[in-house]
Write a protein that holds these residues in place. Sequence first.
Motif, PDB file in Angstrom:
ATOM      1  N   CYS A   1      -6.603  -7.411   0.667  1.00  0.00           N
ATOM      2  CA  CYS A   1      -5.221  -7.899   0.747  1.00  0.00           C
ATOM      3  C   CYS A   1      -4.391  -7.390  -0.430  1.00  0.00           C
ATOM      4  CB  CYS A   1      -5.197  -9.418   0.820  1.00  0.00           C
ATOM      5  SG  CYS A   1      -5.748 -10.040   2.424  1.00  0.00           S
ATOM      6  N   THR A   2      -4.974  -7.332  -1.618  1.00  0.00           N
ATOM      7  CA  THR A   2      -4.257  -6.805  -2.780  1.00  0.00           C
ATOM      8  C   THR A   2      -3.853  -5.353  -2.543  1.00  0.00           C
ATOM      9  OG1 THR A   2      -5.446  -8.283  -4.268  1.00  0.00           O
ATOM     10  CG2 THR A   2      -4.397  -6.364  -5.268  1.00  0.00           C
ATOM     11  N   ILE A   3      -4.771  -4.564  -2.023  1.00  0.00           N
ATOM     12  CA  ILE A   3      -4.481  -3.158  -1.741  1.00  0.00           C
ATOM     13  C   ILE A   3      -3.378  -3.044  -0.694  1.00  0.00           C
ATOM     14  CG2 ILE A   3      -5.433  -1.034  -0.753  1.00  0.00           C
ATOM     15  CD1 ILE A   3      -8.136  -1.908  -2.068  1.00  0.00           C
ATOM     16  N   GLY A   4      -3.469  -3.840   0.371  1.00  0.00           N
ATOM     17  CA  GLY A   4      -2.445  -3.804   1.419  1.00  0.00           C
ATOM     18  C   GLY A   4      -1.076  -4.223   0.915  1.00  0.00           C
ATOM     19  N   TRP A   5      -1.036  -5.274   0.119  1.00  0.00           N
ATOM     20  CA  TRP A   5       0.235  -5.768  -0.419  1.00  0.00           C
ATOM     21  C   TRP A   5       0.841  -4.719  -1.352  1.00  0.00           C
ATOM     22  CZ3 TRP A   5      -2.103  -9.064   2.477  1.00  0.00           C
ATOM     23  CH2 TRP A   5      -1.600 -10.336   2.746  1.00  0.00           C
ATOM     24  N   LEU A   6       0.021  -4.156  -2.235  1.00  0.00           N
ATOM     25  CA  LEU A   6       0.512  -3.184  -3.200  1.00  0.00           C
ATOM     26  C   LEU A   6       0.984  -1.908  -2.500  1.00  0.00           C
ATOM     27  CD1 LEU A   6       0.966  -2.616  -6.169  1.00  0.00           C
ATOM     28  CD2 LEU A   6      -1.365  -1.773  -6.313  1.00  0.00           C
ATOM     29  N   ALA A   7       0.200  -1.417  -1.552  1.00  0.00           N
ATOM     30  CA  ALA A   7       0.597  -0.207  -0.822  1.00  0.00           C
ATOM     31  C   ALA A   7       1.903  -0.432  -0.071  1.00  0.00           C
ATOM     32  CB  ALA A   7      -0.513   0.208   0.145  1.00  0.00           C
ATOM     33  N   SER A   8       2.042  -1.585   0.540  1.00  0.00           N
ATOM     34  CA  SER A   8       3.252  -1.890   1.289  1.00  0.00           C
ATOM     35  C   SER A   8       4.464  -1.982   0.371  1.00  0.00           C
ATOM     36  CB  SER A   8       3.067  -3.196   2.056  1.00  0.00           C
ATOM     37  OG  SER A   8       4.084  -3.361   2.989  1.00  0.00           O
ATOM     38  N   THR A   9       4.287  -2.549  -0.809  1.00  0.00           N
ATOM     39  CA  THR A   9       5.392  -2.636  -1.761  1.00  0.00           C
ATOM     40  C   THR A   9       5.835  -1.246  -2.204  1.00  0.00           C
ATOM     41  OG1 THR A   9       4.554  -4.764  -2.548  1.00  0.00           O
ATOM     42  CG2 THR A   9       6.108  -3.611  -3.976  1.00  0.00           C
ATOM     43  N   VAL A  10       4.885  -0.397  -2.536  1.00  0.00           N
ATOM     44  CA  VAL A  10       5.212   0.964  -2.984  1.00  0.00           C
ATOM     45  C   VAL A  10       5.874   1.754  -1.855  1.00  0.00           C
ATOM     46  CG1 VAL A  10       4.208   3.163  -3.741  1.00  0.00           C
ATOM     47  CG2 VAL A  10       3.442   1.020  -4.776  1.00  0.00           C
ATOM     48  N   VAL A  11       5.305   1.689  -0.656  1.00  0.00           N
ATOM     49  CA  VAL A  11       5.869   2.430   0.474  1.00  0.00           C
ATOM     50  C   VAL A  11       7.250   1.884   0.839  1.00  0.00           C
ATOM     51  CG1 VAL A  11       5.582   2.930   2.934  1.00  0.00           C
ATOM     52  CG2 VAL A  11       3.649   3.168   1.384  1.00  0.00           C
ATOM     53  N   GLY A  12       7.403   0.562   0.861  1.00  0.00           N
ATOM     54  CA  GLY A  12       8.697  -0.043   1.192  1.00  0.00           C
ATOM     55  C   GLY A  12       9.781   0.307   0.183  1.00  0.00           C
ATOM     56  N   ALA A  13       9.446   0.236  -1.093  1.00  0.00           N
ATOM     57  CA  ALA A  13      10.432   0.573  -2.134  1.00  0.00           C
ATOM     58  C   ALA A  13      10.778   2.068  -2.094  1.00  0.00           C
ATOM     59  CB  ALA A  13       9.894   0.187  -3.505  1.00  0.00           C
ATOM     60  N   THR A  14       9.780   2.913  -1.844  1.00  0.00           N
ATOM     61  CA  THR A  14      10.028   4.357  -1.743  1.00  0.00           C
ATOM     62  C   THR A  14      10.879   4.671  -0.524  1.00  0.00           C
ATOM     63  OG1 THR A  14       7.914   4.793  -2.836  1.00  0.00           O
ATOM     64  CG2 THR A  14       8.915   6.616  -1.617  1.00  0.00           C
ATOM     65  N   TYR A  15      10.568   4.031   0.593  1.00  0.00           N
ATOM     66  CA  TYR A  15      11.360   4.207   1.813  1.00  0.00           C
ATOM     67  C   TYR A  15      12.813   3.827   1.550  1.00  0.00           C
ATOM     68  CZ  TYR A  15      13.223   3.046   6.436  1.00  0.00           C
ATOM     69  OH  TYR A  15      14.012   2.951   7.552  1.00  0.00           O
TER      70      TYR A  15
END
Length: 147
Positions: free
Chosen positions: A119-133
């Motif tokens: 879950c930590t990996i999923g949350w962190l990846a989503s935050t990075v991808v969302g902010a980059t998007y």
Amino acid sequence: MQLPIHHRPGLLVLTPAFLALLWVGLGILLLLARGDLEALLRRDFGEHARPDAFDHLNGVSTAFWIAHTCLTVVAIAAARSRRTDVLVVLLIGPLIASGISLLGQSWSDPNWLVVAAVCTIGWLASTVVGATYWAFRPTARLNRGDG
């Protein structure tokens, strides 16, 4: 005609509200644990769990809370900017991580460290991808199909 998911106004309220509520719950749990989440969970659920069920949770609990905090902050900012497309992107990581956690565990003897780490990996990846998007697409291009 039904609106696509990224055009629905309820997403602007429900997503950040759910994440903020989960953030408060996690914060309270960590405060109650006073830095030792493993001991708290063993004390409260020890008779219903195997002895190693909560091993090594202290190491990942703070990282998960930080990743969840970052995801919540970006989601609230996206909602305030009325960027439902960013909210949809932010939800992808947690949904995938939750699915992997739910399907990848033997629930008769769950390994909570694996659940928290995935879950930590999923949350962190989503935050990075969302902010980059959001950074590379600062305004939403909406295809309305008006003609």
